[in-house]
Design an enzyme around this catalytic site. Structure first.
Site, PDB file in Angstrom:
ATOM      1  CB  ALA A  70      42.333  28.004  30.419  1.00  0.00           C
ATOM      2  CG  ASP A  93      41.620  23.436  28.663  1.00  0.00           C
ATOM      3  OD1 ASP A  93      42.302  23.919  29.589  1.00  0.00           O
ATOM      4  OD2 ASP A  93      41.692  23.838  27.479  1.00  0.00           O
ATOM      5  CE  LYS A 128      44.550  33.578  28.959  1.00  0.00           C
ATOM      6  NZ  LYS A 128      44.049  32.491  28.188  1.00  0.00           N
ATOM      7  CD1 TRP A 154      41.918  28.822  22.069  1.00  0.00           C
ATOM      8  CD2 TRP A 154      43.029  27.222  23.193  1.00  0.00           C
ATOM      9  NE1 TRP A 154      43.176  29.285  22.347  1.00  0.00           N
ATOM     10  CE2 TRP A 154      43.876  28.332  23.032  1.00  0.00           C
ATOM     11  CE3 TRP A 154      43.511  26.101  23.871  1.00  0.00           C
ATOM     12  CZ2 TRP A 154      45.179  28.356  23.528  1.00  0.00           C
ATOM     13  CZ3 TRP A 154      44.801  26.124  24.365  1.00  0.00           C
ATOM     14  CH2 TRP A 154      45.621  27.240  24.195  1.00  0.00           C
TER      15      TRP A 154
HETATM   16  C1  LIG Z   1      40.750  26.958  26.536  1.00  0.00           C
HETATM   17  C2  LIG Z   1      42.176  27.178  26.864  1.00  0.00           C
HETATM   18  N1  LIG Z   1      42.907  26.173  27.338  1.00  0.00           N
HETATM   19  C3  LIG Z   1      44.207  26.299  27.663  1.00  0.00           C
HETATM   20  C4  LIG Z   1      44.847  27.500  27.501  1.00  0.00           C
HETATM   21  C5  LIG Z   1      46.304  27.474  27.883  1.00  0.00           C
HETATM   22  O1  LIG Z   1      46.931  28.625  28.159  1.00  0.00           O
HETATM   23  P1  LIG Z   1      48.440  28.728  28.621  1.00  0.00           P
HETATM   24  O2  LIG Z   1      49.237  27.662  27.977  1.00  0.00           O
HETATM   25  O3  LIG Z   1      48.824  30.089  28.160  1.00  0.00           O
HETATM   26  O4  LIG Z   1      48.453  28.592  30.115  1.00  0.00           O
HETATM   27  C6  LIG Z   1      44.141  28.608  26.996  1.00  0.00           C
HETATM   28  C7  LIG Z   1      44.782  29.900  26.763  1.00  0.00           C
HETATM   29  O5  LIG Z   1      44.319  30.773  26.097  1.00  0.00           O
HETATM   30  C8  LIG Z   1      42.769  28.434  26.677  1.00  0.00           C
HETATM   31  O6  LIG Z   1      42.024  29.436  26.199  1.00  0.00           O
END
Ligand SMILES: Cc1ncc(COP(=O)(O)O)c(C=O)c1O
Length: 398
Positions: A213, A211, A246, A130
């Site tokens: 998510a 991670d 999400k 990401w």
């Molecule tokens: C791989 C991944 N990690 C972490 C996040 C963190 O998202 P947020 O800070 O919006 O909770 C995202 C959001 O798109 C993600 O795709």
């Protein structure tokens, strides 16, 4: 002071969003931005979020600070959701949790803790990963390196190359892993691969930073946490960054958590005190609202059940879209195998077309995906799948 600063090149995804919004064609599909969408293209507020939110507003008596570690009830509910209620690290008192502003806050807080413990630590991330992992982790001063991960030839994981690279790392190297629904590729590790990786991580004494998510949007709430739970049970130290954006649809409420698994309760307490100190120096106290909603949902059995079925409905929609789009692509583009889309998990797939073809899809057919051809499967609509496949066929034929 600021006059010499050059303007930053805007994130291309913002331009893509603006172009999509301005496009009047009713057949347009937004496969760009990474949010869940329903059949009408909306990103709805979950029914359980609405229910919890109105109950919360009625009974809230204060807006005073929640404290730097956040809402203790939320942290506990998240530990149980992420690890499972009977996880051995929980019963051993080895888990400490901090509420964070989204998964991003958790990633940054985890990176800062690593930096406090070992300033020259290197974080190894998958190729690709990401895009925001880079500023979130390297922004804390840690060096980032890459390990092989995605295999464009199969749409799966190059597990041999991945483990060969990780098997050369020194002790205490940090390995960032996606728990499930790998962003941007959709290629996940199998249960057997997680087990093999665990043995490697143990042998080389690496620190996994996991991670998560998309819990619930791949194979299910428990299945998506399989590798994370295995690692937290078997290893002395693990960091887990979790997002509620999400699976609770709470994107703008900035709701997430960082869970640290330590070798002993005493080590866990000391590390927690460091996490609190670091959080205090960045955002001081996390925002309350999203975490209060999540806690209300997870601690009330009826709401929790209803939430589980809402997540399951999102998951099913994505899974069905994956199968249906592969069928349509088979009919309209028989010369090319897109079967990998059906084996991948979560919202994203790398479609595997070149930038000129991505642009042609956008300009001639109103289908918007990022230049690297990452597509958000949830942005597809059942009623538009045939149009999409025909558009792809036309672009490939040029
Ligand atoms: C791989 C991944 N990690 C972490 C996040 C963190 O998202 P947020 O800070 O919006 O909770 C995202 C959001 O798109 C993600 O795709």
């Amino acid at each position: 002071m600021f006059e010499h600063l050059a303007a930053v090149i805007p994130d291309p995804i913002l331009g893509l969003m603006a172009a999509f919004r301005a496009d009047p064609d009713p057949r347009k599909d937004d496969l760009g931005i990474g949010v869940y969408r329903d059949e009408r293209g909306n990103t709805p507020v979950l029914e359980t979020v609405r229910l919890a939110e109105s109950a919360l507003l009625a009974r809230q008596t204060t807006k005073t600070y929640v404290g730097p570690a956040g809402n203790a009830g939320f942290n506990q509910s998240m530990e149980q959701l992420v690890l499972g209620a009977t996880h051995p690290a929980l019963s051993a008192g080895r888990v400490r949790s901090v509420q964070t502003p989204g998964g991003c806050g958790a990633l940054r807080l985890g990176a800062e803790l690593i930096r406090a413990a070992q300033p020259d630590a290197v974080v190894h991330v998958s190729t690709p990963t990401w895009a925001n992992h880079t500023p979130l982790l390297a922004g804390s001063g840690l060096r980032l390196e890459r390990y092989p991960y995605f295999d464009p030839a199969t749409g799966g994981v190059q597990f041999g190359a991945m483990t060969a690279a990780l098997d050369r790392l020194p002790p205490r190297a940090v390995v960032l892993l996606h728990a499930s629904c790998h962003n941007p590729t959709g290629a996940d590790l199998s249960a057997q691969e997680w087990r093999t990786l665990l043995a490697l991580v143990k042998r080389r004494q690496l620190l996994p930073f996991i991670d998560m998510a998309y819990q619930g949007l791949g194979q299910g709430v428990d299945a998506d946490a399989f590798g994370l739970r295995l690692f937290c049970a078997e290893l002395p130290e693990v960091l887990c960054a979790v997002s509620c954006s999400k699976n609770f649809g709470l994107y703008r409420e900035r709701t997430g958590s960082l869970h640290l698994i330590s070798s002993s309760p005493a080590a866990a307490d000391a590390a927690l005190s460091q996490l609190v100190r670091i959080a205090r120096g960045i955002w001081s106290m996390p925002p309350d609202h999203g975490a209060a909603i999540v806690q209300a949902i997870l601690s009330e059995s009826r709401l929790r059940e209803q939430w589980a079925s809402e997540v399951e409905a999102m998951r099913r929609r994505i899974e069905e879209l994956r199968l249906s789009v592969v069928q349509q692509l088979r009919r309209h583009c028989p010369q090319r195998d897109f079967g990998f889309i059906a084996h991948q998990r979560g919202m994203f797939s790398f479609f595997g077309i070149d930038t000129a073809q991505v642009h042609a899809l956008r300009e001639r057919h109103h289908v918007y995906m990022t230049d690297d051809s990452r597509m958000n499967i949830a942005g597809l609509r059942r009623e538009n799948l045939e149009y999409f496949a025909q558009a792809v066929a036309e672009v490939l034929a040029k």
